[in-house]
Design a protein around this motif. Structure first.
Motif, PDB file in Angstrom:
ATOM      1  N   GLY A  80       0.784  -1.237   0.000  1.00  0.00           N
ATOM      2  CA  GLY A  80       0.000   0.000   0.000  1.00  0.00           C
ATOM      3  C   GLY A  80       0.804   1.268   0.000  1.00  0.00           C
ATOM      4  N   GLY A  99      -6.495   4.025   3.037  1.00  0.00           N
ATOM      5  CA  GLY A  99      -6.680   2.941   3.991  1.00  0.00           C
ATOM      6  C   GLY A  99      -6.138   3.269   5.356  1.00  0.00           C
ATOM      7  N   LYS A 102      -0.496   1.490   9.259  1.00  0.00           N
ATOM      8  CA  LYS A 102       0.000   0.657  10.338  1.00  0.00           C
ATOM      9  C   LYS A 102       1.512   0.820  10.435  1.00  0.00           C
ATOM     10  CE  LYS A 102      -2.043  -1.877  12.395  1.00  0.00           C
ATOM     11  NZ  LYS A 102      -2.839  -1.768  13.655  1.00  0.00           N
ATOM     12  N   GLU A 164       2.933   0.019   6.580  1.00  0.00           N
ATOM     13  CA  GLU A 164       2.050  -0.397   5.492  1.00  0.00           C
ATOM     14  C   GLU A 164       0.744   0.390   5.564  1.00  0.00           C
ATOM     15  OE1 GLU A 164       0.169  -4.288   5.621  1.00  0.00           O
ATOM     16  OE2 GLU A 164       0.573  -4.425   7.777  1.00  0.00           O
ATOM     17  N   LYS A 166      -3.228  -0.586   5.030  1.00  0.00           N
ATOM     18  CA  LYS A 166      -4.181  -1.670   4.818  1.00  0.00           C
ATOM     19  C   LYS A 166      -5.461  -1.135   4.177  1.00  0.00           C
ATOM     20  CE  LYS A 166      -2.987  -4.873   8.581  1.00  0.00           C
ATOM     21  NZ  LYS A 166      -3.529  -5.562   9.776  1.00  0.00           N
ATOM     22  N   GLN A 167      -5.905  -1.817   3.161  1.00  0.00           N
ATOM     23  CA  GLN A 167      -7.163  -1.439   2.523  1.00  0.00           C
ATOM     24  C   GLN A 167      -8.331  -1.914   3.374  1.00  0.00           C
ATOM     25  OE1 GLN A 167      -7.555  -2.801  -1.532  1.00  0.00           O
ATOM     26  NE2 GLN A 167      -8.747  -1.002  -2.052  1.00  0.00           N
ATOM     27  N   ARG A 303     -10.008  -0.103  12.146  1.00  0.00           N
ATOM     28  CA  ARG A 303      -9.150  -1.267  12.390  1.00  0.00           C
ATOM     29  C   ARG A 303      -9.932  -2.564  12.180  1.00  0.00           C
ATOM     30  NH1 ARG A 303      -5.709  -0.316  17.840  1.00  0.00           N
ATOM     31  NH2 ARG A 303      -4.815  -2.289  17.097  1.00  0.00           N
ATOM     32  N   ALA A 306     -10.343  -3.149   8.551  1.00  0.00           N
ATOM     33  CA  ALA A 306      -9.083  -3.565   7.928  1.00  0.00           C
ATOM     34  C   ALA A 306      -8.769  -5.029   8.218  1.00  0.00           C
ATOM     35  CB  ALA A 306      -7.935  -2.687   8.414  1.00  0.00           C
ATOM     36  N   GLU A 308      -8.611  -6.510  11.362  1.00  0.00           N
ATOM     37  CA  GLU A 308      -7.963  -6.803  12.637  1.00  0.00           C
ATOM     38  C   GLU A 308      -8.987  -7.324  13.651  1.00  0.00           C
ATOM     39  OE1 GLU A 308      -5.533  -3.722  14.229  1.00  0.00           O
ATOM     40  OE2 GLU A 308      -4.787  -3.090  12.268  1.00  0.00           O
TER      41      GLU A 308
END
Length: 341
Positions: A80, A99, A102, A164, A166-167, A303, A306, A308
């Protein structure tokens, strides 16, 4: 690499960028690394204050700042992200997608504990748009030992990814709105439209909204109904305070969910509840989400979207930075709310 007087540099290869600064006007690259110095370049170099310059000599034990910075940025960056061209020993890292940013803070601390280099990032766990600058990698000296850069790359590989974006997944969200006053039509529901806007902004949609009175069994039944309908996430609104009639937390428990936390160290958002039914999160949202611009919703929901799975520890860590100052003009996420770690 060696230092030579500018007057003797004609025909030699410049081993670093040379920057020209005009106060109040510009700061730009006058000569690029690898430039072969010409006779006519000497006067300009003198004008910008360069009486001596570094010229290139091949040495396998040393890396030039730009080459090292490019390798450092490549090692740090995960999915990303996109990397800018190295210049003056620095590489900027930008979001290649919209996104959730992180950052592995443990890895970041280990990297910055190594001298002669620096990696700086934005705070982790915040939403970023495409092309947003999220990190920068800098080599401090003009050259750095090759073996030091190799050590850095080993650390990055062990912690990959250090940084990174995250989408977010497009989720179908079920809503259970509790409260006898809304269920019987005494007042109009205002929470539903707020949630619709918030989830649409994050790329998700409301699957269904079910209205129930302050009844534990009906709350549990509504949750199960939404799970059977294929909801990827369920949020409950209303009934999250400590008044005798506010039974939403009891309804979530009665439905059989795995309770992660009831209460969060964030203000606003302390009366928050998180549970799981298998992998499906169920959130008990306090009333502040309806009328505050930034709340526990903004710290937790991205989160979850994404992918998590949050633990109680993830929630308790929100206490450091969990105080919103309720500024007259909300600047979140350009502020300290939720930025403890």
């Amino acid at each position: 690499m060696r230092v030579v007087p500018v007057y003797q540099a004609e025909g030699m290869v410049l081993c670093h960028d040379v920057t020209e600064i005009v106060p109040g006007k510009c700061k730009e690259r006058a000569f690029k690394k690898g430039h072969i110095i010409r006779k006519e370049d000497i006067s300009k170099l003198l004008t910008i204050g360069k009486e001596h310059i570094y010229v290139w000599e091949v040495n396998e034990q040393k890396l030039h700042e730009n080459d090292a910075a490019a390798r450092l940025a490549k090692a740090v960056a995960g999915p990303g992200l996109v990397l800018a061209e190295a210049a003056e020993g620095k590489v900027e890292i930008k979001a290649g997608i919209s996104g959730l940013l992180k950052v592995n803070t443990e890895a970041l601390e280990r990297l910055n504990d190594i001298d002669q280099m620096a990696v700086a990032t934005l705070h982790s766990n915040q939403m970023v748009d495409v092309d947003r600058k999220v990190a920068g990698c800098k080599i401090i000296p003009l050259v750095i030992p090759t073996n030091k850069l190799q050590k850095i790359e080993q650390i990055c590989a062990a912690y990959y990814p250090v940084v990174e974006v995250k989408q977010l997944h497009a989720c179908k969200v079920g809503v259970v709105t509790t409260g006898s006053e809304v269920y019987h039509g005494r007042i109009k529901d205002c929470f539903g439209p707020v949630l619709t806007d918030k989830f649409q902004h994050l790329g998700s949609s409301i699957l269904e909204q079910i209205f129930v009175p302050d009844d534990i069994s009906m709350i549990a039944e509504a949750i199960h109904s939404l799970l059977l309908a294929g909801a990827d996430m369920i949020v409950t609104t209303g009934g999250m305070s400590v008044d005798p009639d506010d039974v939403t937390p009891s309804g979530i428990r009665a439905a059989g969910g795995r309770i992660i936390t009831y209460g969060a160290p964030t203000l606003p958002g302390a009366m928050f509840m998180l549970a799981y039914f298998g992998t499906v999160p169920v959130l008990g949202l306090p009333g502040c989400v309806m009328y505050h611009r930034s709340t526990i919703f903004d710290l937790v929901v991205p989160r979850l979207l994404a992918g998590e799975e949050l633990s109680r520890k993830d929630i308790t860590r929100l206490g450091h930075g969990g105080l919103c100052l309720s500024c007259e003009e909300c600047r979140y996420p350009e502020c300290g709310f939720g930025k403890g770690r």
